[in-house]
Design a protein around this motif. Structure first.
Motif, mmCIF file in Angstrom:
data_model
loop_
_atom_site.group_PDB
_atom_site.id
_atom_site.type_symbol
_atom_site.label_atom_id
_atom_site.label_comp_id
_atom_site.label_asym_id
_atom_site.label_seq_id
_atom_site.Cartn_x
_atom_site.Cartn_y
_atom_site.Cartn_z
ATOM 1 N N GLU A 243 0.825 -1.207 0.000
ATOM 2 C CA GLU A 243 0.000 0.000 0.000
ATOM 3 C C GLU A 243 0.861 1.259 0.000
ATOM 4 O O GLU A 243 0.541 2.248 -0.678
ATOM 5 C CB GLU A 243 -0.937 0.002 1.220
ATOM 6 C CG GLU A 243 -2.045 -1.035 1.167
ATOM 7 C CD GLU A 243 -1.593 -2.432 1.614
ATOM 8 O OE1 GLU A 243 -2.429 -3.358 1.588
ATOM 9 O OE2 GLU A 243 -0.406 -2.590 1.993
ATOM 10 N N PRO A 284 -11.014 1.692 -2.179
ATOM 11 C CA PRO A 284 -11.248 3.121 -1.912
ATOM 12 C C PRO A 284 -10.781 3.634 -0.551
ATOM 13 O O PRO A 284 -10.675 4.848 -0.378
ATOM 14 C CB PRO A 284 -12.775 3.239 -2.049
ATOM 15 C CG PRO A 284 -13.160 2.153 -2.990
ATOM 16 C CD PRO A 284 -12.238 1.018 -2.649
ATOM 17 N N ASN A 285 -10.495 2.759 0.394
ATOM 18 C CA ASN A 285 -10.027 3.271 1.686
ATOM 19 C C ASN A 285 -8.508 3.333 1.784
ATOM 20 O O ASN A 285 -7.955 3.626 2.839
ATOM 21 C CB ASN A 285 -10.593 2.439 2.846
ATOM 22 C CG ASN A 285 -10.139 0.984 2.825
ATOM 23 O OD1 ASN A 285 -9.345 0.588 1.967
ATOM 24 N ND2 ASN A 285 -10.649 0.193 3.756
ATOM 25 N N GLU A 286 -7.808 3.087 0.687
ATOM 26 C CA GLU A 286 -6.341 3.172 0.697
ATOM 27 C C GLU A 286 -5.866 4.622 0.567
ATOM 28 O O GLU A 286 -6.559 5.479 0.033
ATOM 29 C CB GLU A 286 -5.745 2.341 -0.450
ATOM 30 C CG GLU A 286 -5.397 0.938 -0.042
ATOM 31 C CD GLU A 286 -4.436 0.264 -1.029
ATOM 32 O OE1 GLU A 286 -3.500 0.944 -1.506
ATOM 33 O OE2 GLU A 286 -4.627 -0.925 -1.303
ATOM 34 N N GLU A 287 -4.636 4.825 1.000
ATOM 35 C CA GLU A 287 -4.041 6.167 0.990
ATOM 36 C C GLU A 287 -3.943 6.731 -0.424
ATOM 37 O O GLU A 287 -4.171 7.918 -0.642
ATOM 38 C CB GLU A 287 -2.660 6.116 1.643
ATOM 39 C CG GLU A 287 -1.889 7.439 1.621
ATOM 40 C CD GLU A 287 -2.567 8.536 2.428
ATOM 41 O OE1 GLU A 287 -2.350 9.727 2.103
ATOM 42 O OE2 GLU A 287 -3.327 8.205 3.365
ATOM 43 N N TYR A 289 -5.863 6.287 -2.954
ATOM 44 C CA TYR A 289 -7.185 6.782 -3.359
ATOM 45 C C TYR A 289 -7.438 8.159 -2.746
ATOM 46 O O TYR A 289 -7.906 9.081 -3.428
ATOM 47 C CB TYR A 289 -8.260 5.788 -2.929
ATOM 48 C CG TYR A 289 -9.663 6.161 -3.367
ATOM 49 C CD1 TYR A 289 -10.217 5.617 -4.518
ATOM 50 C CD2 TYR A 289 -10.436 7.046 -2.624
ATOM 51 C CE1 TYR A 289 -11.503 5.944 -4.920
ATOM 52 C CE2 TYR A 289 -11.717 7.389 -3.021
ATOM 53 C CZ TYR A 289 -12.256 6.830 -4.170
ATOM 54 O OH TYR A 289 -13.531 7.177 -4.561
ATOM 55 N N ARG A 290 -7.119 8.296 -1.474
ATOM 56 C CA ARG A 290 -7.336 9.583 -0.796
ATOM 57 C C ARG A 290 -6.453 10.675 -1.398
ATOM 58 O O ARG A 290 -6.873 11.837 -1.491
ATOM 59 C CB ARG A 290 -7.065 9.438 0.703
ATOM 60 C CG ARG A 290 -8.110 8.597 1.424
ATOM 61 C CD ARG A 290 -7.992 8.726 2.934
ATOM 62 N NE ARG A 290 -6.768 8.096 3.443
ATOM 63 C CZ ARG A 290 -6.681 6.829 3.794
ATOM 64 N NH1 ARG A 290 -7.736 6.023 3.685
ATOM 65 N NH2 ARG A 290 -5.560 6.330 4.267
ATOM 66 N N LYS A 304 -18.463 6.764 -9.146
ATOM 67 C CA LYS A 304 -19.305 7.039 -7.986
ATOM 68 C C LYS A 304 -20.691 7.503 -8.412
ATOM 69 O O LYS A 304 -21.650 7.428 -7.639
ATOM 70 C CB LYS A 304 -18.649 8.097 -7.094
ATOM 71 C CG LYS A 304 -17.378 7.627 -6.427
ATOM 72 C CD LYS A 304 -16.944 8.513 -5.279
ATOM 73 C CE LYS A 304 -16.810 9.967 -5.655
ATOM 74 N NZ LYS A 304 -16.245 10.786 -4.561
ATOM 75 N N THR A 312 -20.301 6.836 -3.480
ATOM 76 C CA THR A 312 -19.829 5.489 -3.205
ATOM 77 C C THR A 312 -19.377 4.804 -4.491
ATOM 78 O O THR A 312 -20.072 4.864 -5.509
ATOM 79 C CB THR A 312 -20.953 4.658 -2.559
ATOM 80 O OG1 THR A 312 -21.494 5.376 -1.447
ATOM 81 C CG2 THR A 312 -20.421 3.307 -2.092
ATOM 82 N N SER A 329 -13.439 -6.933 -5.605
ATOM 83 C CA SER A 329 -12.933 -5.633 -5.139
ATOM 84 C C SER A 329 -13.133 -4.555 -6.203
ATOM 85 O O SER A 329 -13.268 -4.853 -7.394
ATOM 86 C CB SER A 329 -11.436 -5.713 -4.818
ATOM 87 O OG SER A 329 -11.164 -6.698 -3.863
#
Length: 393
Positions: A243, A284-287, A289-290, A304, A312, A329
């Motif tokens: 990650e 989507p909750n990985e760094e 993505y952010r 989304k 979402t 996934s």
């Protein structure tokens, strides 16, 4: 450094032929010389004939005839968004797709529920071409391409697409017996719709060390509107435990994109919309993505728009079964500049029932990743006269 970082550092600090992150560009339409080993696919480009079928309807019929024994195609439909008000605009259809490298599908990926016959290139090439021909995108971004020179480039060139290909420096395909060369990223664009302004091939770095992941960044000018758009395609590091590497690769790509848009002389950086397509190998909750969601470019993820709240991501863009278990996934994305581009339509996802209990790939579908297809248009576009662009179906 931790174990993963030490392993990466030791591998990447071996002698390299080039330490630059900008790779020489093997652009087939700028340099018609193909690798010496290349032989065009005889099913699409018979020896002694014109390079490839120039009629998309004829080619689509050829694909359908070759696939007469396959199960029904997924019944995917476009969901029209209509977000935002504005003048009529010319639709830009974009496809993002990890097509599954042939050498990996048959050799390393070990899809335990997929029959070997369904993984054969003699079958998959028709399914891949059928997918492109069905949706007729103006821009196609692909990952895991290992049949670029012999199949995809000549066939799509016959249909009016120019393209660029960037192979991975150390492609795992090369370790598979009977491989067709390295896999990499490819970017195709409709020459009748876009003029090429610039293109660079990038070897993504982590901690200033070149990695095995690449990207292509191409700046195009729309021949209808005169507006520019910067398109990127990438494929980030796979597997759990990496990650941190995906995050640094994503930051490196964003840095390169900033440099690319800033050097365009006719448009301020803020005025050049971005389209970033990729298999990010990140949920989507990985760094990483952010990082894209909060970047100064003002990016949003187009898919989304399929959700009721518009916030979402889909439940899946890949669904496969390997010896380690089932993986369902969301890893693939089309990012766009939300202040300058509007999402007009999004191709929906096949249902679990359509995909089937053996998941992907299958006789119905050639890859473990689903294609993403979106229609975009420029916001606040001014039009003269009553000319209205045709909408591709």
């Amino acid at each position: 450094m931790g174990g993963g970082a030490t392993k990466l550092y030791n591998a990447l600090t071996q002698p390299l032929s080039s330490t630059s992150s900008l790779l020489p560009f093997p652009s087939s339409h700028l340099n018609p010389q193909l690798p010496a080993f290349t032989k065009l696919d005889p099913d699409f480009c018979p020896e002694g004939s014109s390079p490839c079928p120039p009629d998309p309807e004829e080619l689509l019929r050829q694909c359908e005839e070759a696939l007469t024994d396959r199960p029904p195609r997924f019944d995917r439909k476009f969901v029209h968004i209509g977000d935002g008000d504005g003048a009529p605009s010319s639709v830009i259809r974009v496809m993002q797709w990890n097509i599954l490298a042939q050498a990996l599908g048959e050799g390393l990926d070990n899809f335990v529920m997929c029959p070997l016959e369904a993984l054969s290139w003699s079958r998959r090439k028709y399914l891949i071409m059928e997918e492109v021909l069905t949706y007729r995108p103006h821009i196609v971004c692909m990952q895991e391409v290992d049949h670029y020179y012999d199949t995809l480039q000549p066939v799509l060139a016959g249909l009016g697409y120019s393209s660029h290909f960037c192979p991975k420096p150390w492609s795992p395909c090369l370790g598979v017996e009977g491989n067709n060369g390295p896999d990499g990223c490819a970017l195709f664009y409709d020459e009748s719709r876009f003029e090429l302004l610039d293109s660079v091939s990038i070897r993504l770095s982590a901690m200033r060390i070149p990695t095995n992941q690449v990207a292509i960044v191409t700046t195009l000018r729309c021949r209808i509107t005169g507006k520019c758009v910067c398109v990127a395609v990438t494929h980030l590091k796979a597997r759990s435990g990496w990650e941190w590497l995906r995050s640094t690769q994503g930051s490196d790509l964003l840095w390169h994109l900033q440099n690319v848009v800033q050097k365009q002389p006719s448009d301020p950086a803020a005025d050049i919309p971005l389209l970033i397509c990729g298999d990010f190998n990140a949920v989507p909750n990985e760094e990483v993505y952010r990082r894209f969601a909060t970047s100064p470019f003002g990016l949003d993820s187009a898919y989304k728009k399929l959700s009721r709240d518009g916030l979402t991501e889909p439940e899946y863009t890949t669904w496969k079964i390997r010896p380690t278990g089932e993986c369902c996934s969301t890893l693939d994305y089309i990012w766009y500049t939300k202040d300058t581009l509007r999402v007009d339509a999004v191709l929906d996802m096949p249902t679990e029932e359509e995909i089937g209990p053996n998941r992907l790939p299958s006789f119905s579908y050639p890859s473990d990743h689903l294609s993403l297809v979106c229609d975009f248009s420029f916001k606040e576009e001014e039009w003269e006269g009553n000319n209205k662009p045709a909408h591709r179906k």
